[in-house]
Design an enzyme around this catalytic site. Structure first.
Site, PDB file in Angstrom:
ATOM      1  N   GLU A  72      60.967  55.699  13.964  1.00  0.00           N
ATOM      2  CA  GLU A  72      61.492  54.242  13.486  1.00  0.00           C
ATOM      3  C   GLU A  72      61.189  53.779  12.267  1.00  0.00           C
ATOM      4  O   GLU A  72      59.890  54.623  11.820  1.00  0.00           O
ATOM      5  CB  GLU A  72      61.510  53.154  14.443  1.00  0.00           C
ATOM      6  CG  GLU A  72      60.221  53.022  14.505  1.00  0.00           C
ATOM      7  CD  GLU A  72      59.661  52.529  16.353  1.00  0.00           C
ATOM      8  OE1 GLU A  72      59.862  52.493  17.005  1.00  0.00           O
ATOM      9  OE2 GLU A  72      59.165  51.114  15.604  1.00  0.00           O
TER      10      GLU A  72
ATOM     11  N   CYS B  76      58.899  49.910   5.791  1.00  0.00           N
ATOM     12  CA  CYS B  76      57.810  50.279   6.766  1.00  0.00           C
ATOM     13  C   CYS B  76      58.520  51.694   6.714  1.00  0.00           C
ATOM     14  O   CYS B  76      58.718  51.336   8.312  1.00  0.00           O
ATOM     15  CB  CYS B  76      58.171  49.186   7.714  1.00  0.00           C
ATOM     16  SG  CYS B  76      56.252  49.734   8.934  1.00  0.00           S
TER      17      CYS B  76
ATOM     18  N   CYS C 169      50.926  58.685  18.534  1.00  0.00           N
ATOM     19  CA  CYS C 169      49.645  58.810  17.920  1.00  0.00           C
ATOM     20  C   CYS C 169      48.965  58.629  18.851  1.00  0.00           C
ATOM     21  O   CYS C 169      49.301  58.696  19.867  1.00  0.00           O
ATOM     22  CB  CYS C 169      49.721  57.626  17.022  1.00  0.00           C
ATOM     23  SG  CYS C 169      48.035  56.935  16.301  1.00  0.00           S
TER      24      CYS C 169
ATOM     25  N   CYS D 259      45.795  53.083  21.081  1.00  0.00           N
ATOM     26  CA  CYS D 259      45.610  51.870  20.675  1.00  0.00           C
ATOM     27  C   CYS D 259      46.258  51.330  21.574  1.00  0.00           C
ATOM     28  O   CYS D 259      47.528  51.666  21.691  1.00  0.00           O
ATOM     29  CB  CYS D 259      45.370  51.768  19.446  1.00  0.00           C
ATOM     30  SG  CYS D 259      45.259  52.130  18.052  1.00  0.00           S
TER      31      CYS D 259
ATOM     32  N   CYS E  58      49.248  49.246  21.840  1.00  0.00           N
ATOM     33  CA  CYS E  58      50.627  49.613  21.152  1.00  0.00           C
ATOM     34  C   CYS E  58      51.328  50.391  21.884  1.00  0.00           C
ATOM     35  O   CYS E  58      50.913  51.444  22.089  1.00  0.00           O
ATOM     36  CB  CYS E  58      49.648  50.065  19.538  1.00  0.00           C
ATOM     37  SG  CYS E  58      50.322  51.732  18.293  1.00  0.00           S
TER      38      CYS E  58
ATOM     39  N   SER F 285      48.241  51.860   5.332  1.00  0.00           N
ATOM     40  CA  SER F 285      47.118  50.954   6.761  1.00  0.00           C
ATOM     41  C   SER F 285      46.484  52.450   7.878  1.00  0.00           C
ATOM     42  O   SER F 285      47.155  53.489   7.738  1.00  0.00           O
ATOM     43  CB  SER F 285      48.420  50.240   7.423  1.00  0.00           C
ATOM     44  OG  SER F 285      47.777  49.953   8.249  1.00  0.00           O
TER      45      SER F 285
ATOM     46  N   HIS G 207      41.290  44.240  14.328  1.00  0.00           N
ATOM     47  CA  HIS G 207      41.837  43.877  15.432  1.00  0.00           C
ATOM     48  C   HIS G 207      40.804  43.517  15.787  1.00  0.00           C
ATOM     49  O   HIS G 207      40.774  42.929  17.345  1.00  0.00           O
ATOM     50  CB  HIS G 207      42.402  44.707  16.337  1.00  0.00           C
ATOM     51  CG  HIS G 207      43.694  44.724  15.578  1.00  0.00           C
ATOM     52  ND1 HIS G 207      44.445  44.277  14.504  1.00  0.00           N
ATOM     53  CD2 HIS G 207      44.594  46.231  15.723  1.00  0.00           C
ATOM     54  CE1 HIS G 207      45.610  45.048  14.253  1.00  0.00           C
ATOM     55  NE2 HIS G 207      45.624  46.299  14.616  1.00  0.00           N
TER      56      HIS G 207
ATOM     57  N   CYS H  16      56.096  47.973  15.878  1.00  0.00           N
ATOM     58  CA  CYS H  16      55.613  49.446  16.210  1.00  0.00           C
ATOM     59  C   CYS H  16      55.679  50.165  16.808  1.00  0.00           C
ATOM     60  O   CYS H  16      55.316  49.864  17.968  1.00  0.00           O
ATOM     61  CB  CYS H  16      53.786  48.617  15.510  1.00  0.00           C
ATOM     62  SG  CYS H  16      53.225  50.792  15.160  1.00  0.00           S
TER      63      CYS H  16
HETATM   64  N1  SAH Z   1      47.715  53.506  12.848  1.00  0.00           N
HETATM   65  C1  SAH Z   1      48.411  52.659  11.626  1.00  0.00           C
HETATM   66  C2  SAH Z   1      49.053  52.442  11.071  1.00  0.00           C
HETATM   67  C3  SAH Z   1      49.908  52.065  11.914  1.00  0.00           C
HETATM   68  S1  SAH Z   1      50.014  49.661  11.039  1.00  0.00           S
HETATM   69  C4  SAH Z   1      47.499  52.058  11.721  1.00  0.00           C
HETATM   70  O1  SAH Z   1      47.226  51.460  12.832  1.00  0.00           O
HETATM   71  O2  SAH Z   1      47.130  51.100  10.795  1.00  0.00           O
HETATM   72  C5  SAH Z   1      50.751  49.333  12.390  1.00  0.00           C
HETATM   73  C6  SAH Z   1      50.119  48.104  12.347  1.00  0.00           C
HETATM   74  O3  SAH Z   1      50.941  46.580  13.388  1.00  0.00           O
HETATM   75  C7  SAH Z   1      48.898  48.251  12.948  1.00  0.00           C
HETATM   76  O4  SAH Z   1      48.172  47.303  12.150  1.00  0.00           O
HETATM   77  C8  SAH Z   1      49.388  47.803  14.337  1.00  0.00           C
HETATM   78  O5  SAH Z   1      47.260  47.686  15.254  1.00  0.00           O
HETATM   79  C9  SAH Z   1      49.762  46.559  14.436  1.00  0.00           C
HETATM   80  N2  SAH Z   1      50.561  46.590  16.179  1.00  0.00           N
HETATM   81  C10 SAH Z   1      50.527  47.471  17.406  1.00  0.00           C
HETATM   82  N3  SAH Z   1      50.669  47.242  18.274  1.00  0.00           N
HETATM   83  C11 SAH Z   1      51.276  46.082  17.423  1.00  0.00           C
HETATM   84  C12 SAH Z   1      51.852  44.561  18.774  1.00  0.00           C
HETATM   85  N4  SAH Z   1      52.472  45.352  19.755  1.00  0.00           N
HETATM   86  N5  SAH Z   1      51.938  43.552  17.839  1.00  0.00           N
HETATM   87  C13 SAH Z   1      51.423  42.983  16.456  1.00  0.00           C
HETATM   88  N6  SAH Z   1      51.098  44.368  15.953  1.00  0.00           N
HETATM   89  C14 SAH Z   1      51.454  45.657  16.477  1.00  0.00           C
HETATM   90 FE1  SF4 Z   2      48.044  54.622  16.500  1.00  0.00          FE
HETATM   91 FE2  SF4 Z   2      49.476  52.422  17.238  1.00  0.00          FE
HETATM   92 FE3  SF4 Z   2      46.981  52.574  16.833  1.00  0.00          FE
HETATM   93 FE4  SF4 Z   2      47.820  52.715  15.046  1.00  0.00          FE
HETATM   94  S1  SF4 Z   2      47.742  51.018  16.179  1.00  0.00           S
HETATM   95  S2  SF4 Z   2      46.786  53.634  15.355  1.00  0.00           S
HETATM   96  S3  SF4 Z   2      49.773  53.664  15.752  1.00  0.00           S
HETATM   97  S4  SF4 Z   2      47.789  54.071  18.101  1.00  0.00           S
END
Ligand code: SAH
Ligand code: SF4
Length: 350
Positions: free
Chosen positions: A91, A112, A119, A123, A126, A198, A223, A340
């Site tokens: 996406e 984006c 991934c 996390c 996510c 990022s 975070h 995301c």
């Molecule tokens: N993996 C990298 C790049 C992805 S950026 C990273 O984690 O930085 C995607 C951003 O969206 C990250 O800051 C991630 O923590 C955030 N994100 C993921 N799930 C989310 C959610 N449900 N609500 C808001 N932000 C979210």
């Molecule tokens: Fe991977 Fe989502 Fe964590 Fe970014 S925020 S490192 S995309 S699991």
């Protein structure tokens, strides 16, 4: 997988053509078709000899994916889901935004992009990490998202954020190759200050990005301000805790002329106390960073919630009172399920 011609630098294309017995000027001609005239097929490249067009078509793709879903409309945030040659779903989100002040206001078009399918970092909050990592995206598949977005928008993208699915620094070689083409004046020609990578805190990747030395921007998904909280929601922190991450960020800052952005999702009862806001202010001050607060975007099947608006605003106010540059950003894709990894998650469940 068929190699994608989008991912080749002029030198690489010249070398490929030499193997096929063609002169260097053909590479410039082809890049003109690919990047300036935006040909959608090799057959459209009418000033190339038919045999060369055929050879290119047999060897390369021009668009590495097809769009299978498009959400959102017109002037607002739009998101699309692309299917790769092997069926993987990826996406990307198109975000128009006004920039500048008064008479200088200009519309910028941000894309984006995703860097991986799924991934590995997992996390807890996510959607992208729920099924683990399927694979890296190739440079062509990363660039394909940009070209496809421009086809959809009928306009050029002028800002790119690597904030879609995946951890870009865990796919460093393909990221670097894509960045070369994004920055190249003969290709996408987007200024380094309009590109943001990022990372969730991949320390070796950060070091490689620092050594790479291009003046792009960096965002870090922080975070959590203590190892206890961060490790609870981001397993990556067990491998590279704050004591390793922060020095690596300082090295980046020493080599960069831009402020880094600390991304901080606010999750109710997990990381949203004013004590944590105070610690966040300390880290931001230390790194001379700006902070981007993002009220959590709920994901189906995950228990996490966003705090009340009042709580988010108090958290933000504390940072303002400590003179930290901060924005409180309600996720733009929220209304179209665009944050995301979420559109893909829905499609996979269909
Ligand atoms: N993996 C990298 C790049 C992805 S950026 C990273 O984690 O930085 C995607 C951003 O969206 C990250 O800051 C991630 O923590 C955030 N994100 C993921 N799930 C989310 C959610 N449900 N609500 C808001 N932000 C979210
Ligand atoms: Fe991977 Fe989502 Fe964590 Fe970014 S925020 S490192 S995309 S699991």
């Amino acid at each position: 997988m068929t190699p994608c011609i989008l991912s080749l630098t002029e030198e690489e294309l010249t070398a490929e053509l030499a193997l096929l017995g063609h002169k260097a000027y053909r590479a410039r001609q082809i890049r003109e078709w690919v990047w300036r005239r935006r040909a959608r097929s090799f057959d459209a490249m009418t000033d190339l000899p038919p045999l060369l067009r055929k050879a290119l078509g047999a060897r390369f793709t021009l668009r590495p994916s097809e769009v299978v879903e498009l959400a959102g409309s017109g002037g607002g945030t739009r998101k699309f889901l692309s299917r790769m040659e092997d069926g993987s779903l990826v996406e990307s989100v198109l975000i128009p935004a006004a920039e500048g002040k008064g008479g200088m206001r200009a519309e910028r078009l941000t894309l984006c992009v995703s860097s991986q399918v799924g991934c590995a970092f997992g996390c807890k909050f996510c959607a992208s990490g729920l099924q683990g990592l399927e694979r890296n995206l190739s440079a062509g598949e990363i660039l394909g998202q940009i070209v496809t977005a421009e086809d959809i928008a009928g306009a050029r993208i002028d800002n790119i954020v690597f904030m879609g699915m995946g951890e870009p620094l865990a796919n460093f070689d393909n990221l670097r190759q894509a960045l070369e083409i994004i920055l190249s004046s003969g290709a996408l020609n987007i200024g380094a200050r309009h590109i943001t990578v990022s990372t969730s805190g991949n320390v070796p990747g950060l070091k490689r990005l620092t050594d790479y030395g291009r003046p792009i921007r960096l965002a870090v998904s922080l975070h959590g301000v203590t190892d206890a909280v961060r490790s609870r929601i981001m397993p990556v922190n067990r491998r590279w805790p704050l004591g390793k991450l922060i020095p690596a960020l300082k090295d980046w800052c020493a080599a960069s002329s831009h402020k880094i952005t600390l991304e901080y999702i606010l999750i109710e009862g997990i990381n949203d106390t004013l004590g944590e806001a105070e610690l966040l202010a300390g880290i931001a001050r230390d790194l001379r960073a700006k902070v981007n607060l993002i009220p959590y975007n709920t994901v189906d099947s995950l228990p996490w919630k966003r705090p009340s608006e009042k709580q988010c605003r108090s958290f933000c106010r504390l940072l303002v009172s400590r003179r930290i540059p901060v924005t409180l950003r309600y996720e733009k894709g929220h209304d179209i399920n665009a944050a995301c990894g979420q559109l893909r998650l829905r499609k996979l469940k269909e």
